[in-house]
Design a protein around this motif. Structure first.
Motif, PDB file in Angstrom:
ATOM      1  N   PRO A 197     -12.715  65.467  91.753  1.00 19.12           N
ATOM      2  CA  PRO A 197     -13.618  66.161  92.343  1.00 19.12           C
ATOM      3  C   PRO A 197     -14.641  67.043  91.803  1.00 19.12           C
ATOM      4  O   PRO A 197     -14.446  67.637  90.245  1.00 19.12           O
ATOM      5  CB  PRO A 197     -13.439  66.927  93.543  1.00 19.12           C
ATOM      6  CG  PRO A 197     -11.494  67.844  93.463  1.00 19.12           C
ATOM      7  CD  PRO A 197     -11.492  66.976  92.270  1.00 19.12           C
ATOM      8  N   LYS A 198     -15.792  66.935  92.032  1.00 19.09           N
ATOM      9  CA  LYS A 198     -16.909  68.006  91.259  1.00 19.09           C
ATOM     10  C   LYS A 198     -17.141  69.284  91.848  1.00 19.09           C
ATOM     11  O   LYS A 198     -17.228  69.616  93.032  1.00 19.09           O
ATOM     12  CB  LYS A 198     -18.085  67.495  90.983  1.00 19.09           C
ATOM     13  CG  LYS A 198     -19.281  68.140  90.823  1.00 19.09           C
ATOM     14  CD  LYS A 198     -21.057  67.870  91.410  1.00 19.09           C
ATOM     15  CE  LYS A 198     -21.670  68.379  90.977  1.00 19.09           C
ATOM     16  NZ  LYS A 198     -23.897  68.184  91.481  1.00 19.09           N
ATOM     17  N   SER A 199     -16.763  69.728  90.570  1.00 15.28           N
ATOM     18  CA  SER A 199     -16.046  71.519  90.567  1.00 15.28           C
ATOM     19  C   SER A 199     -16.743  71.684  89.825  1.00 15.28           C
ATOM     20  O   SER A 199     -16.373  72.266  88.952  1.00 15.28           O
ATOM     21  CB  SER A 199     -14.932  72.349  91.246  1.00 15.28           C
ATOM     22  OG  SER A 199     -15.058  73.103  91.414  1.00 15.28           O
ATOM     23  N   PHE A 216     -18.988  76.193  75.266  1.00 17.14           N
ATOM     24  CA  PHE A 216     -20.031  75.486  75.991  1.00 17.14           C
ATOM     25  C   PHE A 216     -19.415  75.676  77.321  1.00 17.14           C
ATOM     26  O   PHE A 216     -20.546  75.492  78.171  1.00 17.14           O
ATOM     27  CB  PHE A 216     -20.440  74.414  75.918  1.00 17.14           C
ATOM     28  CG  PHE A 216     -20.509  73.438  74.941  1.00 17.14           C
ATOM     29  CD1 PHE A 216     -22.035  74.233  73.938  1.00 17.14           C
ATOM     30  CD2 PHE A 216     -20.295  73.505  73.431  1.00 17.14           C
ATOM     31  CE1 PHE A 216     -22.002  73.952  72.964  1.00 17.14           C
ATOM     32  CE2 PHE A 216     -20.417  72.818  72.515  1.00 17.14           C
ATOM     33  CZ  PHE A 216     -21.914  73.595  71.784  1.00 17.14           C
ATOM     34  N   ALA A 217     -17.936  76.142  77.962  1.00 10.62           N
ATOM     35  CA  ALA A 217     -17.706  75.967  79.136  1.00 10.62           C
ATOM     36  C   ALA A 217     -15.792  76.135  79.123  1.00 10.62           C
ATOM     37  O   ALA A 217     -15.454  76.397  77.656  1.00 10.62           O
ATOM     38  CB  ALA A 217     -17.781  74.450  79.636  1.00 10.62           C
ATOM     39  N   TRP A 218     -15.586  76.697  80.365  1.00 14.89           N
ATOM     40  CA  TRP A 218     -14.158  77.364  79.991  1.00 14.89           C
ATOM     41  C   TRP A 218     -13.515  76.579  81.928  1.00 14.89           C
ATOM     42  O   TRP A 218     -14.117  76.501  82.518  1.00 14.89           O
ATOM     43  CB  TRP A 218     -13.613  78.781  80.054  1.00 14.89           C
ATOM     44  CG  TRP A 218     -14.200  79.604  79.323  1.00 14.89           C
ATOM     45  CD1 TRP A 218     -15.585  79.629  78.403  1.00 14.89           C
ATOM     46  CD2 TRP A 218     -13.899  79.490  77.860  1.00 14.89           C
ATOM     47  NE1 TRP A 218     -15.296  80.100  77.209  1.00 14.89           N
ATOM     48  CE2 TRP A 218     -14.213  80.253  76.670  1.00 14.89           C
ATOM     49  CE3 TRP A 218     -11.792  79.069  77.725  1.00 14.89           C
ATOM     50  CZ2 TRP A 218     -13.995  80.587  75.189  1.00 14.89           C
ATOM     51  CZ3 TRP A 218     -11.612  79.607  76.221  1.00 14.89           C
ATOM     52  CH2 TRP A 218     -12.302  80.474  75.357  1.00 14.89           C
ATOM     53  N   THR A 219     -12.546  75.536  81.229  1.00 12.78           N
ATOM     54  CA  THR A 219     -11.172  75.411  82.693  1.00 12.78           C
ATOM     55  C   THR A 219     -10.022  76.016  82.535  1.00 12.78           C
ATOM     56  O   THR A 219      -9.490  76.097  81.360  1.00 12.78           O
ATOM     57  CB  THR A 219     -11.875  74.082  82.535  1.00 12.78           C
ATOM     58  OG1 THR A 219     -13.605  73.389  83.012  1.00 12.78           O
ATOM     59  CG2 THR A 219     -11.109  73.166  83.353  1.00 12.78           C
ATOM     60  N   PRO A 226     -10.850  71.477  90.189  1.00 17.46           N
ATOM     61  CA  PRO A 226     -11.063  72.020  88.992  1.00 17.46           C
ATOM     62  C   PRO A 226     -11.923  73.614  88.537  1.00 17.46           C
ATOM     63  O   PRO A 226     -12.500  73.376  90.134  1.00 17.46           O
ATOM     64  CB  PRO A 226     -11.820  70.955  87.554  1.00 17.46           C
ATOM     65  CG  PRO A 226     -12.169  69.624  88.248  1.00 17.46           C
ATOM     66  CD  PRO A 226     -11.370  70.078  90.001  1.00 17.46           C
ATOM     67  N   ASP A 227     -12.108  74.293  88.184  1.00 23.09           N
ATOM     68  CA  ASP A 227     -12.569  75.583  88.071  1.00 23.09           C
ATOM     69  C   ASP A 227     -13.358  76.046  87.342  1.00 23.09           C
ATOM     70  O   ASP A 227     -13.687  76.920  86.462  1.00 23.09           O
ATOM     71  CB  ASP A 227     -11.927  76.802  88.223  1.00 23.09           C
ATOM     72  CG  ASP A 227     -10.659  77.224  87.317  1.00 23.09           C
ATOM     73  OD1 ASP A 227     -10.598  75.983  86.338  1.00 23.09           O
ATOM     74  OD2 ASP A 227     -10.290  78.093  86.604  1.00 23.09           O
ATOM     75  N   GLU A 249     -14.314  68.828  79.854  1.00 22.46           N
ATOM     76  CA  GLU A 249     -14.055  70.185  80.375  1.00 22.46           C
ATOM     77  C   GLU A 249     -12.645  69.911  81.641  1.00 22.46           C
ATOM     78  O   GLU A 249     -11.241  70.197  82.087  1.00 22.46           O
ATOM     79  CB  GLU A 249     -14.578  70.725  81.200  1.00 22.46           C
ATOM     80  CG  GLU A 249     -14.865  71.855  80.120  1.00 22.46           C
ATOM     81  CD  GLU A 249     -14.327  72.629  79.348  1.00 22.46           C
ATOM     82  OE1 GLU A 249     -13.426  73.439  79.994  1.00 22.46           O
ATOM     83  OE2 GLU A 249     -14.767  72.893  78.068  1.00 22.46           O
ATOM     84  N   TYR A 250     -12.925  68.583  81.679  1.00 23.67           N
ATOM     85  CA  TYR A 250     -12.428  67.608  82.740  1.00 23.67           C
ATOM     86  C   TYR A 250     -10.547  66.946  82.565  1.00 23.67           C
ATOM     87  O   TYR A 250      -9.746  66.624  83.373  1.00 23.67           O
ATOM     88  CB  TYR A 250     -13.083  66.881  84.204  1.00 23.67           C
ATOM     89  CG  TYR A 250     -13.877  66.957  85.053  1.00 23.67           C
ATOM     90  CD1 TYR A 250     -14.258  68.209  85.097  1.00 23.67           C
ATOM     91  CD2 TYR A 250     -13.416  66.314  86.101  1.00 23.67           C
ATOM     92  CE1 TYR A 250     -14.846  69.289  86.013  1.00 23.67           C
ATOM     93  CE2 TYR A 250     -13.398  67.333  87.458  1.00 23.67           C
ATOM     94  CZ  TYR A 250     -14.766  68.676  87.074  1.00 23.67           C
ATOM     95  OH  TYR A 250     -15.120  69.332  87.537  1.00 23.67           O
TER      96      TYR A 250
END
Length: 303
Positions: A197-199, A216-219, A226-227, A249-250
């Motif tokens: 899902p979109k998160s 650029f991002a962290w997960t 996902p967070d 990230e996903y």
């Protein structure tokens, strides 16, 4: 249209036939005039209706009307007198049109929505290409190695085969067991990514983006849902990179890491490698990563 009455207040230059007059409007309904070619002057009143500003002058039968909404320079007027009947020109003195408001940039939410949609589109396209390739391999196998099936495989899937081979470190032979195994694994990983899902959070410098390491991002790996926190550098990146970061990230949520790639197992376990597989399958002319790195040498087939 009340705003156009704000424009009315002040001084106007009025040109009627060969005369040039100056009108000065006050908010209390009073108006004065003076002839710029002589010392003549006078006073009068004005009143506004929904469609007109009407004027009349003390000691005169002259009547004037200006159409609303008013603009700073126009001839939407009417002059009624014993010596002239018709339109004339008016211009607000010293009027400077307001500077147009510069268009605002896209909001964080808009950028996230666009990148999310682009990521899902690229994943679906890549998944479709890999499934079609897988079917064509099976068709070639079932045909007993027919020349037609082989030619279709080469003609329609040259780029797809090259991307899988180059990125997943398998032979450039779609019939090779290692190639087919890597292709099946890649399909499975993309299917898992698409099912999430979109998160996406616009963390910028907050959340997990407080980590001093550039990103650029962290997960959080394997955490579902996902967070993903998107950092400031993501918002200033190009659209393709924003898309691919979301895809990347996903893959962390699926369970892939950020690891060195020395073999096929590493490649299938590396989020960046799988994100680039998707990007190179979707962007049919792409020859380097969306961050500008890893130029493809020799060049991949196109389209």
């Amino acid at each position: 249209m009340a705003g156009d009455l704000d424009l009315l207040i002040g001084t106007w230059t009025v040109r009627v036939k060969g005369w040039v007059w100056e009108y000065d409007f006050r908010r209390d309904g009073g108006v004065t005039w003076r002839d710029l070619g002589s010392m003549e002057s006078g006073v009068g009143n004005w009143a506004a209706s929904s469609k007109l500003v009407n004027m009349w002058w003390k000691g005169s039968t002259t009547r004037e009307s200006w159409q609303r909404p008013l603009t700073s320079d126009n001839d939407h007027t009417w002059y009624e007198s014993s010596y002239y009947r018709g339109k004339y020109r008016i211009e607000k003195t010293g009027f400077t049109p307001p500077s147009p408001t510069p268009p605002s940039g896209p909001t964080d939410a808009t950028l996230i929505d666009v990148a999310w949609d682009a990521s899902r589109t690229s994943l679906r396209f890549a998944l479709n290409r890999m499934r079609l390739l897988q079917r064509q391999i099976k068709y070639f196998e079932d045909s007993g190695g027919s020349e037609d099936a082989f030619n279709e495989l080469r003609r329609n899937y040259r780029r797809d085969i090259a991307v899988i081979s180059r990125k997943l470190l398998v032979p450039l032979n779609a019939m090779d067991p290692a190639f087919r195994s890597a292709l099946a694994s890649a399909i499975n990983l993309v299917e898992q990514n698409l099912a999430l899902p979109k998160s996406l959070n616009a963390a910028r410098a907050g959340g997990k983006c407080v980590d001093p390491r550039p990103a650029f991002a962290w997960t959080t790996p394997r955490r579902k849902p996902p967070d993903t926190d998107l950092c400031t550098s993501w918002f200033t990146s190009n659209a393709d990179l924003q898309r691919d970061v979301v895809t990347h990230e996903y893959f962390h949520t699926v369970g892939l890491g950020d690891i060195s790639v020395n073999n096929t197992t590493d490649a299938l376990g590396n989020a960046n490698t799988m994100a680039q597989v998707v990007a190179f399958l979707h962007d049919r002319a792409r020859q380097k990563n969306s961050d500008g790195n890893e130029q493809m040498i020799p060049a991949l087939p196109t389209p």
